[in-house]
Design a protein around this motif. Structure first.
Motif, PDB file in Angstrom:
ATOM      1  N   VAL A   1      17.155  -1.409  14.130  1.00 20.56           N
ATOM      2  CA  VAL A   1      16.464   0.127  14.493  1.00 20.56           C
ATOM      3  C   VAL A   1      17.591   1.109  13.823  1.00 20.56           C
ATOM      4  CG1 VAL A   1      16.233   1.724  16.373  1.00 20.56           C
ATOM      5  CG2 VAL A   1      15.453  -0.501  16.822  1.00 20.56           C
ATOM      6  N   VAL A   2      18.883   0.983  14.017  1.00 21.23           N
ATOM      7  CA  VAL A   2      19.790   1.860  13.461  1.00 21.23           C
ATOM      8  C   VAL A   2      19.698   1.834  11.893  1.00 21.23           C
ATOM      9  CG1 VAL A   2      22.020   2.593  13.598  1.00 21.23           C
ATOM     10  CG2 VAL A   2      20.939   1.864  15.526  1.00 21.23           C
ATOM     11  N   ILE A   3      19.953   0.640  11.426  1.00 15.48           N
ATOM     12  CA  ILE A   3      20.224   0.551  10.058  1.00 15.48           C
ATOM     13  C   ILE A   3      18.906   1.186   9.147  1.00 15.48           C
ATOM     14  CG2 ILE A   3      20.354  -0.867   8.079  1.00 15.48           C
ATOM     15  CD1 ILE A   3      22.812  -0.266   9.534  1.00 15.48           C
ATOM     16  N   PRO A   4      17.863   0.930   9.432  1.00 18.19           N
ATOM     17  CA  PRO A   4      16.777   1.450   8.852  1.00 18.19           C
ATOM     18  C   PRO A   4      16.733   2.808   8.753  1.00 18.19           C
ATOM     19  CG  PRO A   4      15.844  -0.639   9.952  1.00 18.19           C
ATOM     20  CD  PRO A   4      17.179  -0.292  10.449  1.00 18.19           C
ATOM     21  N   LEU A   5      16.724   3.294  10.132  1.00 26.32           N
ATOM     22  CA  LEU A   5      16.942   5.174  10.154  1.00 26.32           C
ATOM     23  C   LEU A   5      18.005   5.718   9.681  1.00 26.32           C
ATOM     24  CD1 LEU A   5      15.835   5.045  13.957  1.00 26.32           C
ATOM     25  CD2 LEU A   5      14.307   5.497  12.060  1.00 26.32           C
ATOM     26  N   SER A   6      19.076   4.770   9.253  1.00 32.00           N
ATOM     27  CA  SER A   6      20.188   5.405   8.762  1.00 32.00           C
ATOM     28  C   SER A   6      20.395   5.239   7.120  1.00 32.00           C
ATOM     29  CB  SER A   6      21.309   4.741   9.464  1.00 32.00           C
ATOM     30  OG  SER A   6      21.608   4.719  10.797  1.00 32.00           O
ATOM     31  N   LEU A   7      19.210   4.883   6.459  1.00 31.20           N
ATOM     32  CA  LEU A   7      19.195   4.709   5.198  1.00 31.20           C
ATOM     33  C   LEU A   7      19.747   6.028   4.211  1.00 31.20           C
ATOM     34  CD1 LEU A   7      16.478   2.211   4.197  1.00 31.20           C
ATOM     35  CD2 LEU A   7      18.842   1.959   4.195  1.00 31.20           C
ATOM     36  N   PRO A   8      19.216   7.210   4.518  1.00 29.90           N
ATOM     37  CA  PRO A   8      19.504   8.389   4.067  1.00 29.90           C
ATOM     38  C   PRO A   8      21.142   8.558   4.058  1.00 29.90           C
ATOM     39  CG  PRO A   8      17.562   8.793   5.187  1.00 29.90           C
ATOM     40  CD  PRO A   8      18.065   7.375   5.550  1.00 29.90           C
ATOM     41  N   SER A   9      21.662   8.540   5.328  1.00 23.11           N
ATOM     42  CA  SER A   9      22.986   8.880   5.521  1.00 23.11           C
ATOM     43  C   SER A   9      23.950   7.677   4.853  1.00 23.11           C
ATOM     44  CB  SER A   9      23.347   8.950   6.911  1.00 23.11           C
ATOM     45  OG  SER A   9      24.646   9.029   7.288  1.00 23.11           O
ATOM     46  N   LEU A  10      23.423   6.382   5.001  1.00 24.70           N
ATOM     47  CA  LEU A  10      24.222   5.213   4.300  1.00 24.70           C
ATOM     48  C   LEU A  10      24.287   5.464   2.516  1.00 24.70           C
ATOM     49  CD1 LEU A  10      22.940   2.037   6.357  1.00 24.70           C
ATOM     50  CD2 LEU A  10      25.223   3.081   6.292  1.00 24.70           C
TER      51      LEU A  10
ATOM     52  N   TYR B   1      18.190  10.608  -1.244  1.00 27.73           N
ATOM     53  CA  TYR B   1      18.936  10.519  -0.154  1.00 27.73           C
ATOM     54  C   TYR B   1      20.141  11.283   0.030  1.00 27.73           C
ATOM     55  CZ  TYR B   1      15.688   6.285  -0.069  1.00 27.73           C
ATOM     56  OH  TYR B   1      14.933   5.315   0.101  1.00 27.73           O
ATOM     57  N   PHE B   2      20.522  11.662  -0.994  1.00 23.57           N
ATOM     58  CA  PHE B   2      21.832  12.337  -1.015  1.00 23.57           C
ATOM     59  C   PHE B   2      21.961  13.522   0.041  1.00 23.57           C
ATOM     60  CE2 PHE B   2      25.423  14.995  -2.524  1.00 23.57           C
ATOM     61  CZ  PHE B   2      26.508  14.013  -2.551  1.00 23.57           C
ATOM     62  N   VAL B   3      21.037  14.506  -0.369  1.00 25.13           N
ATOM     63  CA  VAL B   3      21.148  15.890   0.444  1.00 25.13           C
ATOM     64  C   VAL B   3      20.805  15.672   1.764  1.00 25.13           C
ATOM     65  CG1 VAL B   3      20.326  18.118   0.663  1.00 25.13           C
ATOM     66  CG2 VAL B   3      20.748  17.290  -1.786  1.00 25.13           C
ATOM     67  N   ALA B   4      19.686  14.802   2.054  1.00 29.12           N
ATOM     68  CA  ALA B   4      19.345  14.557   3.222  1.00 29.12           C
ATOM     69  C   ALA B   4      20.389  13.860   4.363  1.00 29.12           C
ATOM     70  CB  ALA B   4      18.116  13.650   3.126  1.00 29.12           C
ATOM     71  N   GLY B   5      21.145  12.944   3.533  1.00 32.75           N
ATOM     72  CA  GLY B   5      21.849  12.110   4.344  1.00 32.75           C
ATOM     73  C   GLY B   5      23.136  12.775   4.539  1.00 32.75           C
ATOM     74  N   MET B   6      23.430  13.988   3.625  1.00 31.93           N
ATOM     75  CA  MET B   6      24.842  14.708   4.110  1.00 31.93           C
ATOM     76  C   MET B   6      24.520  15.741   4.939  1.00 31.93           C
ATOM     77  SD  MET B   6      27.216  13.181   2.260  1.00 31.93           S
ATOM     78  CE  MET B   6      28.409  14.569   2.396  1.00 31.93           C
ATOM     79  N   THR B   7      23.376  16.108   5.218  1.00 27.60           N
ATOM     80  CA  THR B   7      23.164  17.131   6.203  1.00 27.60           C
ATOM     81  C   THR B   7      22.412  16.763   7.275  1.00 27.60           C
ATOM     82  OG1 THR B   7      20.745  17.843   5.238  1.00 27.60           O
ATOM     83  CG2 THR B   7      22.744  18.990   4.092  1.00 27.60           C
ATOM     84  N   SER B   8      22.158  15.521   7.522  1.00 25.94           N
ATOM     85  CA  SER B   8      21.475  15.015   8.683  1.00 25.94           C
ATOM     86  C   SER B   8      22.226  15.121   9.980  1.00 25.94           C
ATOM     87  CB  SER B   8      20.887  13.724   8.383  1.00 25.94           C
ATOM     88  OG  SER B   8      21.960  12.771   7.934  1.00 25.94           O
ATOM     89  N   GLY B   9      23.486  14.993   9.769  1.00 20.39           N
ATOM     90  CA  GLY B   9      24.377  14.979  11.056  1.00 20.39           C
ATOM     91  C   GLY B   9      25.082  16.189  11.243  1.00 20.39           C
TER      92      GLY B   9
END
Length: 269
Positions: free
Chosen positions: A179-188, A257-265
C-alpha cells in the motif's frame, strides 16, 4: 511580465555560458586552452580528451566505483528511510514525534563537524580504503534527509487506507510493501534524485577515507588533474562532463515525479 522574462533570460545565460565553456574546453588541447580560453577549438571539435581519459587515466574504474557506492547508498538509504518514516507515521503519538525530531536534529549537524570521530570509528572497524566503508558512512549521513522527506509525504496518506488494510488482515509489512510503497513512488523518486546528486558528487568522505587508487571515486579522481602549479583544464572539464552524464540521465527519466514528490508533503491531504 517583462521583468519576469528578463530575469529568466539572465538566469539562463548565467547557467548556459559556463556550461558552454566547459564543453568547449573539454574539446581543446592544453595549449589551445591557454592561447584562447574563450574561443572555440582551432582544429574543430575533437574527442581525443574523452578517449584519453578512459585509456590513460583508468577513468572507467573510477566510474564503476562511483556507481557502486552511489547506487548502493541511495538504494539502502531509501529502504531504511521508508521503513522508519512508515513507523513514525504508524506510531502517530509522542513517541513518533520524538523519533522524527531526533532525525531532524541529525540534519542540523554538518558532516565536517564529525570528521575526526567518524574517521576514528571507520579506522577501528577496518573499513578505510573500502567501498563498503563509504557506503555505510553515506547511509548514516543522509538517512535523516530521507526520513524527513518521506515522513512528510506519508503523513498525508489517508488513515482509512491503513485501517482498511488492517481489517482485511494485512500486517504492517504487507501494508508497507503493498500500500505505502506504491503510493509513495513520486516521493521516493524525488528523494532518490536528491540523494543521487549528493552521493555522486561527494568529495569529502572519499577524500577522508580513500587513499588507494583502486577505490577512488570520480570526484576524488578529478583532483589528479590539479597540480600544485598547474591544472590540466581540458582533461578536468572532460571528467566533469563525464561525471555529469548519470545525473542528467536519472533526472530525465524521473523528472515527472520530481516536482510532485517534493511538494506532496507540504500540504495535508
Amino acid at each position: 511580465m517583462f521583468i519576469r522574462k528578463s530575469a529568466v533570460l539572465i538566469y539562463a545565460v548565467l547557467i548556459l555560458v559556463p556550461l558552454l565553456m566547459v564543453v568547449l574546453t573539454s574539446m581543446k588541447t592544453l595549449e589551445q586552452t591557454f592561447d584562447n580560453p574563450l574561443g572555440i577549438p582551432v582544429d574543430g571539435l575533437i574527442i581525443d580528451n574523452f578517449i584519453n581519459i578512459f585509456q590513460e587515466q583508468t577513468m572507467a574504474g573510477y566510474f564503476v566505483n562511483s556507481s557502486v557506492v552511489t547506487l548502493s547508498s541511495v538504494s539502502l538509504t531509501l529502504f531504511f528511510a521508508a521503513m522508519i518514516a512508515f513507523g513514525i507515521t504508524r506510531l502517530n503519538n509522542w513517541k513518533g514525534n520524538v523519533l522524527f525530531a531526533l532525525f531532524t536534529v541529525g540534519m542540523m549537524v554538518p558532516p565536517q563537524v564529525n570528521m575526526v570521530p567518524l574517521y576514528s570509528l571507520v579506522l577501528d572497524l577496518g573499513l578505510t580504503n573500502s567501498l563498503l566503508g563509504l557506503i555505510l558512512v553515506n547511509i548514516a549521513s543522509t538517512l535523516p534527509v530521507g526520513v524527513f522527506i518521506l515522513t512528510g509525504f506519508m503523513k498525508t496518506l489517508p488513515k482509512e487506507l491503513f485501517e482498511a488494510s488492517t481489517i482485511d488482515g494485512a500486517g504492517n509489512w504487507r501494508i508497507f510493501s503493498k500500500v505505502v510503497i506504491p503510493l509513495s513512488l513520486p516521493s521516493l523518486s524525488a528523494t532518490a534524485i536528491f540523494l543521487f546528486v549528493m552521493h555522486w558528487n561527494d568529495l569529502l568522505f572519499p577524500l577522508l577515507f580513500i587513499t588507494d587508487n583502486a577505490y577512488k571515486t570520480l570526484p576524488l579522481a578529478l583532483l589528479d588533474f590539479q597540480g600544485q602549479y598547474s591544472t590540466n583544464y581540458p582533461m578536468l572539464f572532460t571528467g566533469v562532463l563525464i561525471a555529469s552524464i548519470p545525473m542528467v540521465i536519472m533526472y530525465i527519466f524521473l523528472q515527472r515525479y520530481f516536482v510532485a514528490g517534493m511538494t506532496s508533503g507540504t500540504v495535508k491531504g
